[in-house]
Design a protein around this motif. Structure first.
Motif, PDB file in Angstrom:
ATOM      1  N   TYR A  58       0.857  -1.188   0.000  1.00  0.00           N
ATOM      2  CA  TYR A  58       0.000   0.000   0.000  1.00  0.00           C
ATOM      3  C   TYR A  58       0.889   1.231   0.000  1.00  0.00           C
ATOM      4  O   TYR A  58       1.925   1.270   0.669  1.00  0.00           O
ATOM      5  CB  TYR A  58      -0.884  -0.013   1.254  1.00  0.00           C
ATOM      6  CG  TYR A  58      -1.506   1.315   1.610  1.00  0.00           C
ATOM      7  CD1 TYR A  58      -2.723   1.709   1.055  1.00  0.00           C
ATOM      8  CD2 TYR A  58      -0.866   2.182   2.492  1.00  0.00           C
ATOM      9  CE1 TYR A  58      -3.288   2.928   1.380  1.00  0.00           C
ATOM     10  CE2 TYR A  58      -1.420   3.405   2.818  1.00  0.00           C
ATOM     11  CZ  TYR A  58      -2.626   3.782   2.264  1.00  0.00           C
ATOM     12  OH  TYR A  58      -3.167   4.989   2.579  1.00  0.00           O
ATOM     13  N   ASP A  59       0.505   2.233  -0.765  1.00  0.00           N
ATOM     14  CA  ASP A  59       1.234   3.504  -0.746  1.00  0.00           C
ATOM     15  C   ASP A  59       0.236   4.612  -1.019  1.00  0.00           C
ATOM     16  O   ASP A  59      -0.834   4.357  -1.596  1.00  0.00           O
ATOM     17  CB  ASP A  59       2.349   3.481  -1.817  1.00  0.00           C
ATOM     18  CG  ASP A  59       3.496   4.407  -1.451  1.00  0.00           C
ATOM     19  OD1 ASP A  59       3.286   5.632  -1.434  1.00  0.00           O
ATOM     20  OD2 ASP A  59       4.599   3.900  -1.154  1.00  0.00           O
ATOM     21  N   ILE A  60       0.589   5.835  -0.629  1.00  0.00           N
ATOM     22  CA  ILE A  60      -0.346   6.918  -0.942  1.00  0.00           C
ATOM     23  C   ILE A  60      -0.239   7.317  -2.408  1.00  0.00           C
ATOM     24  O   ILE A  60      -1.162   7.872  -2.976  1.00  0.00           O
ATOM     25  CB  ILE A  60      -0.138   8.182  -0.062  1.00  0.00           C
ATOM     26  CG1 ILE A  60       1.345   8.378   0.235  1.00  0.00           C
ATOM     27  CG2 ILE A  60      -0.951   8.120   1.207  1.00  0.00           C
ATOM     28  CD1 ILE A  60       1.651   9.739   0.756  1.00  0.00           C
ATOM     29  N   PRO A 116       8.020   6.900   5.784  1.00  0.00           N
ATOM     30  CA  PRO A 116       9.195   7.670   6.188  1.00  0.00           C
ATOM     31  C   PRO A 116       9.262   7.930   7.701  1.00  0.00           C
ATOM     32  O   PRO A 116       8.244   7.938   8.400  1.00  0.00           O
ATOM     33  CB  PRO A 116       9.034   8.975   5.410  1.00  0.00           C
ATOM     34  CG  PRO A 116       8.234   8.592   4.212  1.00  0.00           C
ATOM     35  CD  PRO A 116       7.280   7.544   4.688  1.00  0.00           C
ATOM     36  N   GLU A 117      10.493   8.148   8.155  1.00  0.00           N
ATOM     37  CA  GLU A 117      10.775   8.276   9.585  1.00  0.00           C
ATOM     38  C   GLU A 117      10.361   9.661  10.111  1.00  0.00           C
ATOM     39  O   GLU A 117      11.208  10.490  10.470  1.00  0.00           O
ATOM     40  CB  GLU A 117      12.282   8.009   9.793  1.00  0.00           C
ATOM     41  CG  GLU A 117      12.696   7.686  11.196  1.00  0.00           C
ATOM     42  CD  GLU A 117      12.216   6.317  11.693  1.00  0.00           C
ATOM     43  OE1 GLU A 117      11.352   5.707  11.084  1.00  0.00           O
ATOM     44  OE2 GLU A 117      12.734   5.900  12.737  1.00  0.00           O
ATOM     45  N   VAL A 118       9.057   9.908  10.134  1.00  0.00           N
ATOM     46  CA  VAL A 118       8.527  11.189  10.617  1.00  0.00           C
ATOM     47  C   VAL A 118       7.420  10.836  11.613  1.00  0.00           C
ATOM     48  O   VAL A 118       6.422  10.208  11.234  1.00  0.00           O
ATOM     49  CB  VAL A 118       7.933  12.015   9.448  1.00  0.00           C
ATOM     50  CG1 VAL A 118       7.338  13.321   9.937  1.00  0.00           C
ATOM     51  CG2 VAL A 118       8.976  12.245   8.360  1.00  0.00           C
ATOM     52  N   LEU A 126       3.742  11.646  10.914  1.00  0.00           N
ATOM     53  CA  LEU A 126       3.206  10.826   9.810  1.00  0.00           C
ATOM     54  C   LEU A 126       2.840   9.424  10.318  1.00  0.00           C
ATOM     55  O   LEU A 126       1.770   8.890  10.033  1.00  0.00           O
ATOM     56  CB  LEU A 126       4.290  10.751   8.749  1.00  0.00           C
ATOM     57  CG  LEU A 126       3.922  10.384   7.319  1.00  0.00           C
ATOM     58  CD1 LEU A 126       5.058  10.806   6.398  1.00  0.00           C
ATOM     59  CD2 LEU A 126       3.646   8.937   7.158  1.00  0.00           C
ATOM     60  N   LYS A 127       3.757   8.853  11.118  1.00  0.00           N
ATOM     61  CA  LYS A 127       3.496   7.506  11.651  1.00  0.00           C
ATOM     62  C   LYS A 127       2.257   7.566  12.557  1.00  0.00           C
ATOM     63  O   LYS A 127       1.396   6.698  12.486  1.00  0.00           O
ATOM     64  CB  LYS A 127       4.692   6.979  12.441  1.00  0.00           C
ATOM     65  CG  LYS A 127       5.976   6.892  11.610  1.00  0.00           C
ATOM     66  CD  LYS A 127       6.640   5.539  11.689  1.00  0.00           C
ATOM     67  CE  LYS A 127       8.005   5.526  11.027  1.00  0.00           C
ATOM     68  NZ  LYS A 127       8.260   4.425  10.106  1.00  0.00           N
ATOM     69  N   LYS A 128       2.172   8.592  13.417  1.00  0.00           N
ATOM     70  CA  LYS A 128       1.032   8.688  14.345  1.00  0.00           C
ATOM     71  C   LYS A 128      -0.286   8.736  13.583  1.00  0.00           C
ATOM     72  O   LYS A 128      -1.258   8.080  13.945  1.00  0.00           O
ATOM     73  CB  LYS A 128       1.158   9.956  15.198  1.00  0.00           C
ATOM     74  CG  LYS A 128       2.076   9.796  16.387  1.00  0.00           C
ATOM     75  CD  LYS A 128       1.981  11.028  17.257  1.00  0.00           C
ATOM     76  CE  LYS A 128       2.621  10.810  18.602  1.00  0.00           C
ATOM     77  NZ  LYS A 128       2.761  12.056  19.357  1.00  0.00           N
TER      78      LYS A 128
HETATM   79  P1  NAI Z   1      11.440   5.527   1.654  1.00  0.00           P
HETATM   80  O1  NAI Z   1      11.394   7.000   1.643  1.00  0.00           O
HETATM   81  O2  NAI Z   1      12.324   4.803   0.675  1.00  0.00           O
HETATM   82  O3  NAI Z   1       9.961   4.956   1.437  1.00  0.00           O
HETATM   83  C1  NAI Z   1       8.832   5.452   2.118  1.00  0.00           C
HETATM   84  C2  NAI Z   1       7.580   5.107   1.314  1.00  0.00           C
HETATM   85  O4  NAI Z   1       6.432   5.448   2.096  1.00  0.00           O
HETATM   86  C3  NAI Z   1       7.450   5.877  -0.004  1.00  0.00           C
HETATM   87  O5  NAI Z   1       7.104   4.960  -1.028  1.00  0.00           O
HETATM   88  C4  NAI Z   1       6.280   6.860   0.254  1.00  0.00           C
HETATM   89  O6  NAI Z   1       5.532   7.154  -0.925  1.00  0.00           O
HETATM   90  C5  NAI Z   1       5.460   6.066   1.250  1.00  0.00           C
HETATM   91  N1  NAI Z   1       4.565   6.861   2.089  1.00  0.00           N
HETATM   92  C6  NAI Z   1       4.720   8.120   2.572  1.00  0.00           C
HETATM   93  N2  NAI Z   1       3.665   8.445   3.357  1.00  0.00           N
HETATM   94  C7  NAI Z   1       2.835   7.362   3.378  1.00  0.00           C
HETATM   95  C8  NAI Z   1       1.578   7.098   3.989  1.00  0.00           C
HETATM   96  N3  NAI Z   1       0.972   7.972   4.773  1.00  0.00           N
HETATM   97  N4  NAI Z   1       1.011   5.900   3.752  1.00  0.00           N
HETATM   98  C9  NAI Z   1       1.612   4.985   2.963  1.00  0.00           C
HETATM   99  N5  NAI Z   1       2.809   5.191   2.346  1.00  0.00           N
HETATM  100  C10 NAI Z   1       3.394   6.368   2.561  1.00  0.00           C
HETATM  101  O7  NAI Z   1      11.799   5.112   3.160  1.00  0.00           O
HETATM  102  P2  NAI Z   1      12.575   3.804   3.672  1.00  0.00           P
HETATM  103  O8  NAI Z   1      14.038   4.039   3.625  1.00  0.00           O
HETATM  104  O9  NAI Z   1      12.010   2.627   2.989  1.00  0.00           O
HETATM  105  O10 NAI Z   1      12.187   3.800   5.229  1.00  0.00           O
HETATM  106  C11 NAI Z   1      10.939   3.316   5.696  1.00  0.00           C
HETATM  107  C12 NAI Z   1      11.053   2.967   7.170  1.00  0.00           C
HETATM  108  O11 NAI Z   1      12.052   1.951   7.342  1.00  0.00           O
HETATM  109  C13 NAI Z   1      11.455   4.121   8.082  1.00  0.00           C
HETATM  110  O12 NAI Z   1      10.732   4.032   9.278  1.00  0.00           O
HETATM  111  C14 NAI Z   1      12.935   3.866   8.337  1.00  0.00           C
HETATM  112  O13 NAI Z   1      13.373   4.350   9.589  1.00  0.00           O
HETATM  113  C15 NAI Z   1      12.971   2.348   8.358  1.00  0.00           C
HETATM  114  N6  NAI Z   1      14.288   1.782   8.063  1.00  0.00           N
HETATM  115  C16 NAI Z   1      15.039   2.288   7.020  1.00  0.00           C
HETATM  116  C17 NAI Z   1      16.303   1.767   6.773  1.00  0.00           C
HETATM  117  C18 NAI Z   1      17.129   2.317   5.651  1.00  0.00           C
HETATM  118  O14 NAI Z   1      18.331   2.036   5.623  1.00  0.00           O
HETATM  119  N7  NAI Z   1      16.558   3.052   4.709  1.00  0.00           N
HETATM  120  C19 NAI Z   1      16.855   0.660   7.581  1.00  0.00           C
HETATM  121  C20 NAI Z   1      15.944   0.173   8.609  1.00  0.00           C
HETATM  122  C21 NAI Z   1      14.728   0.737   8.832  1.00  0.00           C
END
Ligand code: NAI
Length: 315
Positions: free
Chosen positions: A32-34, A93-95, A98-100
């Motif tokens: 799922y994605d927005i 994303p790590e915000v 947004l997560k809340k």
């Molecule tokens: P990313 O930026 O590559 O992907 C995030 C995705 O979430 C995007 O496809 C975006 O369109 C989507 N998105 C944004 N708002 C949304 C919403 N309200 N509902 C559904 N989808 C939404 O981020 P990434 O790197 O994949 O990170 C995701 C999580 O994984 C974060 O919490 C991060 O801390 C964690 N993480 C990341 C690592 C890394 O090395 N990148 C390693 C371990 C954990």
């Protein structure tokens, strides 16, 4: 082989990696994605990555890349994602805000059997699940990048997460071939980053005080400690390093450990110590220029595949 449904929220780097891990184990995956465009890109990337891994002989699981890809579907409707899912892996994303917002939407939709695990690297689960009706079904399952080749997953419960949600997540991770560790309670930084930051603090001090160059301080890990740690943890390493095992090790070296530890000094302020940061950045960029980072990441991942194979033999 399982036909249970897994939902993944967020189809970026980590969401896609989870999709591949779950599909390799035969789960039905829905992403799922927005953004619809993001889902279309994610599917293209997944198709490409799965076939590339198959060509490299590094595809996980017992079914072909095309069969794994066929297990992955997409949706832009959260109510469709939550339907009949046994597990939802959140990868937005790590915000925190947004997560809340997302978790309060999920709170209205979650079915009883579903556990929601966040991939968050930094947020303790209580930070986003407090006050929610279904908070018992929520926890953290933190992977390391790239999750396809690094099997560790940190499972972190909030104070109210049910023991059965923890247990089911652990079993699910094992069914993927990942190697979960379960924290008894949440703590900032979980385990990996607490240990990683202890190392970063000390290498910062050693470079900052001019004792070692960046290349040399990194060699201490890549050509020294890291070789052992790729196979064993620090405690088993100690256990093997004294004739009488770990108790003997600390008897012999405990005094030295305390004496050295007393000289570490203050925790570096890596945001404010601009001089050290500039020096570390200068030297790192001499080793790998910013333009070459992607190339270097690709080489790292290629060799991680080999290392993962070797580790399987070791285990
Ligand atoms: P990313 O930026 O590559 O992907 C995030 C995705 O979430 C995007 O496809 C975006 O369109 C989507 N998105 C944004 N708002 C949304 C919403 N309200 N509902 C559904 N989808 C939404 O981020 P990434 O790197 O994949 O990170 C995701 C999580 O994984 C974060 O919490 C991060 O801390 C964690 N993480 C990341 C690592 C890394 O090395 N990148 C390693 C371990 C954990």
């Amino acid at each position: 082989m399982s036909s249970q449904k897994i939902g993944i929220v967020g189809s970026g780097l980590i969401g896609r990696a989870w999709a591949m891990l779950f599909a390799a184990a035969g789960y039905r995956v829905q992403l799922y994605d927005i953004l619809e465009s993001q889902l279309a890109t994610a599917l293209q990337e997944l198709d490409k990555d799965l076939h590339r891994l198959e060509e490299q002989g590094a595809l996980r699981g017992h079914i072909r890349a095309s069969e794994q890809f066929a297990l992955i579907g997409v949706t832009t409707r959260l109510e469709e994602l939550t339907r009949e899912a046994v597990h939802i892996q959140e990868c937005v994303p790590e915000v925190l805000q947004l997560k809340k917002r997302l978790y309060s939407q999920l709170d209205e939709l979650l079915e009883e059997q579903t556990v929601v695990a966040s991939s968050t690297s930094t947020f303790m689960p209580s930070l986003y699940s407090e006050g929610l009706k279904k908070r018992k079904q929520m926890l953290v399952a933190h992977p390391l990048n790239p999750p396809y080749f690094i099997p560790l997953v940190e499972i972190v419960p909030a104070p109210w997460t049910s023991p059965s949600a923890v247990e089911r997540t652990r079993d699910l991770m094992l069914s993927l071939g990942q190697r979960p560790v379960t924290l008894k309670r949440e703590i900032q930084g979980f385990a990996t980053n607490r240990i990683q930051y202890a190392i970063l603090n000390e290498v910062w001090r050693l470079v900052g005080s001019g004792i070692l160059s960046v290349a040399d301080v990194d060699r201490v890990l890549s050509q020294g400690l890291g070789l052992r740690y790729a196979l064993l943890g620090s405690l088993e390493t100690a256990h093997l390093n004294a004739p009488g095992g770990v108790a003997d090790y600390f008897q012999r070296f405990g005094g030295e450990i305390s004496a050295v530890s007393a000289t570490y000094g203050e925790t570096p302020n890596t945001q404010e110590d601009r001089e050290t940061l500039a020096e570390i950045a200068r030297q790192c960029e001499q080793l790998v220029s910013l333009e070459k980072l992607d190339e270097r990441r690709a080489v790292r991942d290629e060799f991680l595949i080999q290392l993962a194979k070797l580790k399987k033999q070791f285990e």
